[in-house]
Design a protein around this motif. Structure first.
Motif, PDB file in Angstrom:
ATOM      1  N   VAL A   1      37.437  38.634  30.535  1.00 59.66           N
ATOM      2  CA  VAL A   1      38.676  39.383  30.732  1.00 59.66           C
ATOM      3  C   VAL A   1      38.762  40.415  29.613  1.00 59.66           C
ATOM      4  N   THR A   2      38.516  41.671  29.936  1.00 55.68           N
ATOM      5  CA  THR A   2      38.463  42.721  28.928  1.00 55.68           C
ATOM      6  C   THR A   2      39.844  43.026  28.358  1.00 55.68           C
ATOM      7  N   GLU A   3      39.874  43.525  27.127  1.00 54.70           N
ATOM      8  CA  GLU A   3      41.125  43.948  26.508  1.00 54.70           C
ATOM      9  C   GLU A   3      41.644  45.238  27.126  1.00 54.70           C
ATOM     10  N   ASN A   4      40.786  45.982  27.785  1.00 52.70           N
ATOM     11  CA  ASN A   4      41.138  47.304  28.308  1.00 52.70           C
ATOM     12  C   ASN A   4      41.184  47.255  29.827  1.00 52.70           C
ATOM     13  N   ARG A   5      42.284  46.719  30.344  1.00 52.96           N
ATOM     14  CA  ARG A   5      42.363  46.483  31.781  1.00 52.96           C
ATOM     15  C   ARG A   5      42.347  47.771  32.597  1.00 52.96           C
ATOM     16  N   LYS A   6      42.902  48.846  32.042  1.00 51.89           N
ATOM     17  CA  LYS A   6      43.019  50.075  32.825  1.00 51.89           C
ATOM     18  C   LYS A   6      41.677  50.754  33.038  1.00 51.89           C
ATOM     19  N   GLU A   7      40.852  50.824  31.993  1.00 54.06           N
ATOM     20  CA  GLU A   7      39.574  51.526  32.085  1.00 54.06           C
ATOM     21  C   GLU A   7      38.433  50.620  32.512  1.00 54.06           C
ATOM     22  N   GLU A   8      38.515  49.319  32.200  1.00 54.66           N
ATOM     23  CA  GLU A   8      37.385  48.431  32.449  1.00 54.66           C
ATOM     24  C   GLU A   8      37.724  47.226  33.337  1.00 54.66           C
ATOM     25  N   GLY A   9      38.978  46.818  33.363  1.00 56.41           N
ATOM     26  CA  GLY A   9      39.326  45.563  34.017  1.00 56.41           C
ATOM     27  C   GLY A   9      39.655  45.663  35.483  1.00 56.41           C
ATOM     28  N   LEU A  10      40.189  46.816  35.919  1.00 55.45           N
ATOM     29  CA  LEU A  10      40.690  46.937  37.283  1.00 55.45           C
ATOM     30  C   LEU A  10      40.254  48.245  37.926  1.00 55.45           C
ATOM     31  N   PHE A  11      40.216  48.225  39.258  1.00 55.06           N
ATOM     32  CA  PHE A  11      40.117  49.456  40.033  1.00 55.06           C
ATOM     33  C   PHE A  11      41.545  49.804  40.438  1.00 55.06           C
ATOM     34  N   LEU A  12      42.164  50.690  39.681  1.00 55.26           N
ATOM     35  CA  LEU A  12      43.598  50.938  39.832  1.00 55.26           C
ATOM     36  C   LEU A  12      43.952  51.560  41.177  1.00 55.26           C
ATOM     37  N   GLN A  13      43.025  52.277  41.793  1.00 56.68           N
ATOM     38  CA  GLN A  13      43.308  52.917  43.079  1.00 56.68           C
ATOM     39  C   GLN A  13      43.021  52.007  44.263  1.00 56.68           C
ATOM     40  N   ASN A  14      42.578  50.776  43.967  1.00 58.77           N
ATOM     41  CA  ASN A  14      42.323  49.815  45.036  1.00 58.77           C
ATOM     42  C   ASN A  14      43.416  48.757  45.072  1.00 58.77           C
ATOM     43  N   THR A  15      43.387  47.952  46.117  1.00 60.27           N
ATOM     44  CA  THR A  15      44.463  46.991  46.355  1.00 60.27           C
ATOM     45  C   THR A  15      44.384  45.799  45.411  1.00 60.27           C
ATOM     46  N   ILE A  16      45.486  45.106  45.315  1.00 63.55           N
ATOM     47  CA  ILE A  16      45.525  43.864  44.548  1.00 63.55           C
ATOM     48  C   ILE A  16      44.537  42.869  45.138  1.00 63.55           C
ATOM     49  N   GLU A  17      44.505  42.771  46.460  1.00 61.32           N
ATOM     50  CA  GLU A  17      43.589  41.844  47.132  1.00 61.32           C
ATOM     51  C   GLU A  17      42.144  42.121  46.760  1.00 61.32           C
ATOM     52  N   MET A  18      41.754  43.395  46.798  1.00 56.36           N
ATOM     53  CA  MET A  18      40.376  43.756  46.469  1.00 56.36           C
ATOM     54  C   MET A  18      40.063  43.423  45.022  1.00 56.36           C
ATOM     55  N   ASN A  19      40.972  43.718  44.096  1.00 53.39           N
ATOM     56  CA  ASN A  19      40.730  43.470  42.678  1.00 53.39           C
ATOM     57  C   ASN A  19      40.590  41.986  42.373  1.00 53.39           C
ATOM     58  N   ILE A  20      41.417  41.153  42.980  1.00 48.27           N
ATOM     59  CA  ILE A  20      41.342  39.715  42.724  1.00 48.27           C
ATOM     60  C   ILE A  20      40.039  39.124  43.245  1.00 48.27           C
ATOM     61  N   CYS A  21      39.576  39.618  44.371  1.00 48.31           N
ATOM     62  CA  CYS A  21      38.424  38.993  45.044  1.00 48.31           C
ATOM     63  C   CYS A  21      37.083  39.661  44.723  1.00 48.31           C
ATOM     64  N   MET A  22      37.081  40.740  43.941  1.00 46.01           N
ATOM     65  CA  MET A  22      35.865  41.540  43.784  1.00 46.01           C
ATOM     66  C   MET A  22      34.725  40.777  43.118  1.00 46.01           C
ATOM     67  N   ASN A  23      35.031  39.801  42.258  1.00 44.47           N
ATOM     68  CA  ASN A  23      33.974  39.052  41.569  1.00 44.47           C
ATOM     69  C   ASN A  23      33.548  37.794  42.314  1.00 44.47           C
ATOM     70  N   SER A  24      34.148  37.546  43.457  1.00 49.43           N
ATOM     71  CA  SER A  24      33.868  36.290  44.174  1.00 49.43           C
ATOM     72  C   SER A  24      33.704  36.511  45.675  1.00 49.43           C
ATOM     73  N   LEU A  25      33.136  37.657  46.050  1.00 53.67           N
ATOM     74  CA  LEU A  25      33.027  38.002  47.467  1.00 53.67           C
ATOM     75  C   LEU A  25      32.147  37.029  48.245  1.00 53.67           C
ATOM     76  N   ASP A  26      31.163  36.409  47.550  1.00 49.35           N
ATOM     77  CA  ASP A  26      30.275  35.488  48.261  1.00 49.35           C
ATOM     78  C   ASP A  26      31.021  34.262  48.775  1.00 49.35           C
ATOM     79  N   LYS A  27      32.217  33.997  48.247  1.00 46.88           N
ATOM     80  CA  LYS A  27      33.021  32.875  48.732  1.00 46.88           C
ATOM     81  C   LYS A  27      33.519  33.117  50.151  1.00 46.88           C
TER      82      LYS A  27
END
Length: 503
Positions: A334-360
């Motif tokens: 979990v990076t300290e810099n959520r805006k530049e490194e932690g999130l895709f701000l122009q994408n949905t909450i759903e996409m951001n939460i699931c982006m690291n676990s798509l194989d599930k």
């Protein structure tokens, strides 16, 4: 000096502010308090012309302001230090500090860069930034970028200065520098609006508080008339539940992650190392640039490594990238810099939460995503972390800073990592959410036996959660503090002990 009259503002599905009236005086530090989504940042953006109120007016020195953008606010001597990092990464520190004032340094179409650098250096020195003004911003940490934003605001010579979570990435040392500057500005008659979730800061530096809850005004009080418990109750409607969480014995557990003699020319350190066991929370504390974050980024393959050995569950490995660390070795960051490194701000909450676990969400092992399962998974973490959003398809960038932080944490929880590094977990997070995140981190170690590395500039946070703590100073580990008996002592006793390393 500044008066807000009956301010209301709505966004799709959200009433951000409802009939807010409040005054801010010359030579006063006035705190705005409330949970994430209470309307604090929205109010500040209205004051500086970024948002327009649906109803009401902003009056300064008896004049109703009609601001059409931030440049209008600057022309009226209003400036803001934003919670989120808003800098141009490929430009220099000096360019970022003087960007909105470049016409002052321009003659005949040519910019006097020598004067720009000299002016920037003056304000860099004020906030303790020891860099060449021509240094590109992209090379700096989130904390250094926050100090640049503060220097930029100071350079505007504002009559009204707004500070939205200005110490969120700073240690106590850097925060104390800022508070000294604020006291001097107060003596000069500057009106300051201060937003912070760190209530001890509010008690120390502010003259008055105004509390919002769900976009409504709860009340305004002089600081001498309220204690911490009353502030919390005004904010969340109940008493705070923060307390010592008990024992966390992991001394005989298997070592999950071990780093030996790590060196990086890129970050300028060598022979650093640590180990963290399953079921343990290892705290890392130090000043900005002391090596905490730099060491972790080097180990996880984010930044270059030149020497050293890394072991995961006793096996020697080479971590070439963050993706490999996650998918091959189940390490989350979990990076300290959520805006530049932690999130895709122009994408949905759903996409951001699931982006690291798509194989599930693959159908029968085939890389075709089951959208219904992805949606269910995202909703689980929205509910667990109490993320305030009208819907899962809302863009992450439209959330408050604290709710963005919750999404940033949620995506790594969804990935079900065995080892998780959490850098500044409660930056910009309100007292209620902080309680939840602290409980979450504790349970990851205590109940789920995850190995947790906690990097934080909040000394109380590190003391509360970790039972072993590394102190970083000038790219070295200068001390290791450990033992249940040590961490059971009063917080001020432990803080004093830690403070000895920075004298």
């Amino acid at each position: 000096m500044l008066e807000l009259k009956n301010i209301s503002k709505s966004f799709p599905g959200v009433k951000a502010l409802q009939n807010i009236s409040v005054n801010f005086q010359n030579g006063e530090i006035h705190a705005i308090l409330g949970e994430n989504g209470a309307g604090k940042s929205t109010l500040m953006k209205i004051i500086c012309g970024i948002y327009h109120a649906d109803e009401g007016e902003v009056v300064m020195n008896g004049e109703t302001l009609h601001l059409h953008g931030y440049s209008d606010a600057v022309n009226h001597h209003i400036s803001i230090v934003n919670q989120e990092i808003n800098l141009i990464p490929n430009s220099s520190i000096a360019e970022n500090i003087c960007l909105d004032k470049l016409p002052r340094f321009t003659k005949g179409g040519f910019v006097n860069w020598k004067k720009v650098n000299e002016t920037a250096k003056k304000y860099m020195d004020m906030v303790g930034l020891d860099f060449d003004p021509s240094t590109p911003v992209r090379h700096l940490s989130a904390a250094h970028k926050q100090l640049i934003q503060i220097a930029k605001a100071l350079s505007a010579e504002a009559e009204v200065l707004m500070l939205d979570e200005p110490t969120s990435s700073l240690t106590q040392y850097e925060a104390d520098i800022l508070f000294g500057i604020m006291r001097k500005l107060k003596e000069k008659g500057v009106a300051m609006i201060f937003v912070s979730h760190k209530l001890e800061e509010v008690q120390m530096i502010c003259d008055k508080i105004t509390v919002f809850r769900d976009g409504k005004l709860v009340g305004t009080e002089l600081i001498e008339n309220v204690d911490r418990d009353k502030m919390v109750k005004m904010m969340i409607g109940r008493e705070s539940l923060l307390k010592y969480k008990g024992r966390l014995d992991a001394g005989d557990h298997e070592v999950a992650l071990k780093a030996v003699n790590i060196g990086s020319k890129y970050h300028g350190f060598h022979n650093l190392g640590f180990e963290v066991r399953k079921g343990e929370i290892l705290g890392m504390y130090g000043l900005v640039g002391s090596g905490r974050t730099e060491l972790i980024r080097t180990i996880l393959g984010v930044d270059p490594i030149d020497e050293g050995e890394i072991y995961v569950n006793g096996k020697k490995v080479k971590l070439k990238s963050l993706s490999e660390s996650l998918h091959k070795y189940k390490i989350g960051y979990v990076t300290e810099n959520r805006k530049e490194e932690g999130l895709f701000l122009q994408n949905t909450i759903e996409m951001n939460i699931c982006m690291n676990s798509l194989d599930k969400f693959y159908k029968n092992g085939v890389p075709l995503i089951n959208l219904n399962e992805e949606k269910k998974n995202a909703q689980i973490y929205v509910d667990r972390l109490e993320i305030k959003t009208p819907k899962l398809t809302t863009k992450a960038g439209s959330l408050s800073g604290g709710n963005q932080q919750k999404v940033s944490i949620a995506k790594w929880l969804s990935a079900d990592c065995d080892i998780i590094v959490i850098d500044e977990p409660t930056v910009g997070v309100d007292i209620g959410a902080k309680e939840y995140i602290h409980d979450l981190i504790w349970n990851l170690a205590k109940n789920e036996q995850k190995a947790v590395v906690l990097i934080s500039s909040d000394m109380n946070e590190v003391i509360s959660l970790s039972r072993r703590m590394l102190i970083f100073k000038e790219k070295e580990i200068v001390a290791e503090l450990k033992g249940e008996e040590f961490f059971q002592q009063p917080g001020e006793v432990i803080s004093a002990k830690i403070g000895e390393y920075f004298i």
